[in-house]
Design an enzyme around this catalytic site. Structure first.
Site, PDB file in Angstrom:
ATOM      1  N   PHE A  14     -45.411  20.587  40.115  1.00 14.16           N
ATOM      2  CA  PHE A  14     -46.377  21.685  39.490  1.00 14.16           C
ATOM      3  C   PHE A  14     -47.359  21.419  40.614  1.00 14.16           C
ATOM      4  O   PHE A  14     -48.403  22.254  40.513  1.00 14.16           O
ATOM      5  CB  PHE A  14     -47.138  21.035  38.389  1.00 14.16           C
ATOM      6  CG  PHE A  14     -47.731  19.615  38.611  1.00 14.16           C
ATOM      7  CD1 PHE A  14     -47.035  18.360  38.830  1.00 14.16           C
ATOM      8  CD2 PHE A  14     -49.018  19.735  38.920  1.00 14.16           C
ATOM      9  CE1 PHE A  14     -47.831  17.399  38.982  1.00 14.16           C
ATOM     10  CE2 PHE A  14     -49.789  18.530  39.098  1.00 14.16           C
ATOM     11  CZ  PHE A  14     -49.280  17.595  39.386  1.00 14.16           C
TER      12      PHE A  14
ATOM     13  N   SER B 141     -36.971  18.990  35.401  1.00 14.63           N
ATOM     14  CA  SER B 141     -37.635  19.243  34.154  1.00 14.63           C
ATOM     15  C   SER B 141     -38.175  17.854  33.336  1.00 14.63           C
ATOM     16  O   SER B 141     -39.651  17.814  33.340  1.00 14.63           O
ATOM     17  CB  SER B 141     -36.454  19.675  33.220  1.00 14.63           C
ATOM     18  OG  SER B 141     -36.817  20.991  32.943  1.00 14.63           O
ATOM     19  N   ARG B 142     -37.429  17.043  32.797  1.00 13.89           N
ATOM     20  CA  ARG B 142     -37.846  15.737  32.437  1.00 13.89           C
ATOM     21  C   ARG B 142     -36.758  14.875  32.483  1.00 13.89           C
ATOM     22  O   ARG B 142     -35.638  15.166  32.443  1.00 13.89           O
ATOM     23  CB  ARG B 142     -38.021  15.935  30.952  1.00 13.89           C
ATOM     24  CG  ARG B 142     -39.382  16.847  30.344  1.00 13.89           C
ATOM     25  CD  ARG B 142     -40.600  15.870  30.850  1.00 13.89           C
ATOM     26  NE  ARG B 142     -42.000  16.529  30.471  1.00 13.89           N
ATOM     27  CZ  ARG B 142     -42.504  17.548  31.124  1.00 13.89           C
ATOM     28  NH1 ARG B 142     -42.115  17.698  32.619  1.00 13.89           N
ATOM     29  NH2 ARG B 142     -43.513  18.081  30.887  1.00 13.89           N
TER      30      ARG B 142
ATOM     31  N   ASP C 246     -37.463  15.098  40.374  1.00 16.91           N
ATOM     32  CA  ASP C 246     -38.677  14.982  40.375  1.00 16.91           C
ATOM     33  C   ASP C 246     -39.251  14.502  39.374  1.00 16.91           C
ATOM     34  O   ASP C 246     -40.453  14.225  39.071  1.00 16.91           O
ATOM     35  CB  ASP C 246     -39.351  16.414  40.582  1.00 16.91           C
ATOM     36  CG  ASP C 246     -40.855  16.624  40.591  1.00 16.91           C
ATOM     37  OD1 ASP C 246     -41.274  15.725  41.581  1.00 16.91           O
ATOM     38  OD2 ASP C 246     -41.392  17.510  39.997  1.00 16.91           O
TER      39      ASP C 246
ATOM     40  N   GLU D 195     -40.758   7.116  33.889  1.00 12.77           N
ATOM     41  CA  GLU D 195     -41.538   7.369  35.002  1.00 12.77           C
ATOM     42  C   GLU D 195     -43.175   6.960  34.568  1.00 12.77           C
ATOM     43  O   GLU D 195     -43.925   6.757  35.565  1.00 12.77           O
ATOM     44  CB  GLU D 195     -41.662   8.877  35.305  1.00 12.77           C
ATOM     45  CG  GLU D 195     -42.110   9.945  34.478  1.00 12.77           C
ATOM     46  CD  GLU D 195     -41.943  11.164  34.872  1.00 12.77           C
ATOM     47  OE1 GLU D 195     -41.119  11.591  35.465  1.00 12.77           O
ATOM     48  OE2 GLU D 195     -43.035  11.893  34.682  1.00 12.77           O
TER      49      GLU D 195
ATOM     50  N   HIS E  29     -42.941  13.595  40.257  1.00 10.11           N
ATOM     51  CA  HIS E  29     -43.578  14.662  39.291  1.00 10.11           C
ATOM     52  C   HIS E  29     -44.404  15.235  40.040  1.00 10.11           C
ATOM     53  O   HIS E  29     -45.693  15.388  39.663  1.00 10.11           O
ATOM     54  CB  HIS E  29     -43.941  13.848  38.037  1.00 10.11           C
ATOM     55  CG  HIS E  29     -43.982  14.821  36.924  1.00 10.11           C
ATOM     56  ND1 HIS E  29     -43.428  14.425  35.703  1.00 10.11           N
ATOM     57  CD2 HIS E  29     -43.843  16.390  36.814  1.00 10.11           C
ATOM     58  CE1 HIS E  29     -43.293  15.400  34.855  1.00 10.11           C
ATOM     59  NE2 HIS E  29     -43.772  16.517  35.483  1.00 10.11           N
TER      60      HIS E  29
HETATM   61  P1  NAI Z   1     -39.478  27.818  28.952  1.00  9.99           P
HETATM   62  O1  NAI Z   1     -40.026  27.287  27.547  1.00  9.99           O
HETATM   63  O2  NAI Z   1     -39.994  29.173  29.640  1.00  9.99           O
HETATM   64  O3  NAI Z   1     -37.872  27.520  29.430  1.00  9.99           O
HETATM   65  C1  NAI Z   1     -37.169  26.707  28.746  1.00  9.99           C
HETATM   66  C2  NAI Z   1     -35.599  27.261  28.543  1.00  9.99           C
HETATM   67  O4  NAI Z   1     -34.912  26.198  28.059  1.00  9.99           O
HETATM   68  C3  NAI Z   1     -35.865  28.343  27.195  1.00  9.99           C
HETATM   69  O5  NAI Z   1     -35.199  29.478  27.785  1.00  9.99           O
HETATM   70  C4  NAI Z   1     -34.757  27.690  26.168  1.00  9.99           C
HETATM   71  O6  NAI Z   1     -34.211  28.752  25.587  1.00  9.99           O
HETATM   72  C5  NAI Z   1     -34.121  26.844  27.091  1.00  9.99           C
HETATM   73  N1  NAI Z   1     -33.241  25.779  26.096  1.00  9.99           N
HETATM   74  C6  NAI Z   1     -33.769  25.023  25.361  1.00  9.99           C
HETATM   75  N2  NAI Z   1     -33.030  24.089  24.836  1.00  9.99           N
HETATM   76  C7  NAI Z   1     -31.719  24.332  25.587  1.00  9.99           C
HETATM   77  C8  NAI Z   1     -30.373  23.547  25.890  1.00  9.99           C
HETATM   78  N3  NAI Z   1     -30.123  22.697  24.871  1.00  9.99           N
HETATM   79  N4  NAI Z   1     -29.639  24.160  26.734  1.00  9.99           N
HETATM   80  C9  NAI Z   1     -30.057  25.173  27.458  1.00  9.99           C
HETATM   81  N5  NAI Z   1     -31.159  25.722  27.609  1.00  9.99           N
HETATM   82  C10 NAI Z   1     -32.022  25.120  26.657  1.00  9.99           C
HETATM   83  O7  NAI Z   1     -40.029  26.471  29.850  1.00  9.99           O
HETATM   84  P2  NAI Z   1     -40.241  26.311  31.456  1.00  9.99           P
HETATM   85  O8  NAI Z   1     -41.746  26.879  31.493  1.00  9.99           O
HETATM   86  O9  NAI Z   1     -39.273  27.047  32.066  1.00  9.99           O
HETATM   87  O10 NAI Z   1     -40.208  25.071  31.592  1.00  9.99           O
HETATM   88  C11 NAI Z   1     -38.963  23.990  31.758  1.00  9.99           C
HETATM   89  C12 NAI Z   1     -39.273  22.675  31.760  1.00  9.99           C
HETATM   90  O11 NAI Z   1     -39.812  22.285  33.013  1.00  9.99           O
HETATM   91  C13 NAI Z   1     -40.307  22.144  30.920  1.00  9.99           C
HETATM   92  O12 NAI Z   1     -39.895  22.045  29.542  1.00  9.99           O
HETATM   93  C14 NAI Z   1     -40.683  20.917  31.498  1.00  9.99           C
HETATM   94  O13 NAI Z   1     -40.071  19.991  31.123  1.00  9.99           O
HETATM   95  C15 NAI Z   1     -40.459  21.237  32.959  1.00  9.99           C
HETATM   96  N6  NAI Z   1     -41.589  21.230  33.911  1.00  9.99           N
HETATM   97  C16 NAI Z   1     -41.745  20.538  35.021  1.00  9.99           C
HETATM   98  C17 NAI Z   1     -42.666  20.454  35.910  1.00  9.99           C
HETATM   99  C18 NAI Z   1     -42.754  19.472  36.882  1.00  9.99           C
HETATM  100  O14 NAI Z   1     -43.786  19.460  37.453  1.00  9.99           O
HETATM  101  N7  NAI Z   1     -41.713  18.889  37.511  1.00  9.99           N
HETATM  102  C19 NAI Z   1     -43.774  21.334  35.396  1.00  9.99           C
HETATM  103  C20 NAI Z   1     -43.650  21.946  34.259  1.00  9.99           C
HETATM  104  C21 NAI Z   1     -42.669  22.032  33.645  1.00  9.99           C
END
Ligand code: NAI
Length: 331
Positions: free
Chosen positions: A298, A233-234, A258, A263, A295
């Site tokens: 994606f 995620s991050r 990742d 980073e 990273h």
């Molecule tokens: P999304 O917005 O669909 O889902 C995020 C979920 O996290 C939501 O259901 C939200 O309610 C939940 N959430 C928020 N705060 C929380 C907490 N304190 N505890 C538990 N759950 C919580 O986002 P999506 O598309 O699933 O992406 C998730 C993350 O993946 C992004 O924010 C980004 O950081 C990361 N990412 C990483 C990539 C990579 O290349 N490694 C590429 C794209 C995204």
């Protein structure tokens, strides 16, 4: 629209050109990342387009406003790198790509987990040297194990479905419960219970002030001894020094990441001919039970196509005043 693309690697440019084929934007590709020093390169453009590690800090946003640029398109989903109050103050609109193949990131998380568990990354190095021994390569069946997912949005849900397919018991923690996942057998738990029960913990929530160092010393102490930890995620979700201590003690048996909190200075660049000044990153790249990728979650053809299309469509829809609400970070 006349757009300057920062941090634009040669592998991205064909996707952007193809997405622009039926549109009328003028694209300038810059390999430089966006910073106080490089923001000047945006001069003469109507908008800039940036990637995940381009920092939209207050000074950078102020400089953009001075250059008469009031539009930034992010070619990513997360926007933790944006100083949102400063963007509002300087009247700069920020757009994002709300979704693009959640499968790309979910499948990468699975790849990290499978490779760490069955030690294929170690076996690969061994067999390259004609060493066909198995010592140290033993893994465990994922079938029947408990996989804890923190954040069951688009990517977390895709990861959950794959893990259900493996025959895992899937535990989840999120503020919003997915009825669909619950129907599929996913069990929502408070964070502390998930950490205590899961054999594997995978992070899929965004980085916010609430989730910064979500996995700290205390959370690591609540985890099952010898659990696996995956973070696509991050980087800021993990307190890295605390995780390194947990790896040393065996509290965390293996780590797949990742992303890394610091980073920005390293990822997407070649550091192979110089020492890494960051001692934590150096430790992570050398520990045998850590699998670090830079990273690339994606980074599939399918996702690249969708990112390019949504990025350019966002700019076109904005011109036509038809921009979908979930593409707007600052409107
Ligand atoms: P999304 O917005 O669909 O889902 C995020 C979920 O996290 C939501 O259901 C939200 O309610 C939940 N959430 C928020 N705060 C929380 C907490 N304190 N505890 C538990 N759950 C919580 O986002 P999506 O598309 O699933 O992406 C998730 C993350 O993946 C992004 O924010 C980004 O950081 C990361 N990412 C990483 C990539 C990579 O290349 N490694 C590429 C794209 C995204």
């Amino acid at each position: 629209m006349n757009i300057a693309f920062f941090s634009c690697h040669p592998y991205e440019q064909p996707f952007l050109d193809a997405a622009n084929h039926n549109q009328r934007h003028t694209l300038t590709f810059l390999t430089d990342s966006l910073s106080d020093e490089t923001v000047q390169l945006a001069t003469g453009h109507e908008a800039i387009c940036v990637f995940v590690n381009d920092q939209l800090t207050r000074p950078v946003l102020m400089k953009l406003a001075e250059l008469g640029i009031h539009l930034v398109a992010l070619r990513c989903t997360g926007y933790n790198q944006v100083d949102v109050p400063a963007a509002r103050e300087f009247g700069i609109r920020i757009l994002r790509v709300p979704a693009y193949s959640p499968h790309a990131v979910a499948e990468h998380a699975v790849a990290l987990l499978l490779s760490l568990n069955r030690k294929t990354y170690l076996a690969y190095q061994r067999t390259k040297q004609n060493d066909f021994t198995l010592d140290g390569l033993m893994g465990f069946d994922l079938f029947g194990k408990r996989v804890g997912i923190i954040g069951t949005g688009k990517i977390g849900a895709a990861f959950a479905r794959i893990m259900l397919g493996f025959g895992c018991r899937v535990l989840a923690h999120d503020k919003i419960r997915s009825a669909l996942l619950q129907q599929l057998g996913v069990e929502y738990l408070p964070l502390s219970e998930l950490l205590a029960e899961a054999d594997v913990v995978s992070l899929h929530c965004p980085l916010t002030p609430d989730t910064h160092h979500l996995i700290d010393e205390a959370a690591l102490g609540q985890m099952k001894h010898g659990a696996y930890l995956i973070n696509t995620s991050r980087g800021g979700l993990l307190d890295t020094p605390a995780v390194l201590r947990a790896l040393a003690s065996g509290q965390v048996a293996a780590l797949g990441i990742d992303v890394y909190e610091l980073e920005d200075d390293y990822f997407f660049a070649d550091w192979s001919d110089k020492p890494l000044p960051d001692t934590d990153l150096n430790a992570l790249t050398h520990l045998p039970n850590v699998l670090l990728t830079s990273h690339q979650g994606f980074f599939t053809r399918d996702a690249m196509e969708q990112i390019a299309h949504t990025t350019l469509n966002n700019l076109t829809y904005l011109e036509q005043q038809q921009l979908p609400a979930d593409c707007i970070v600052v409107g």
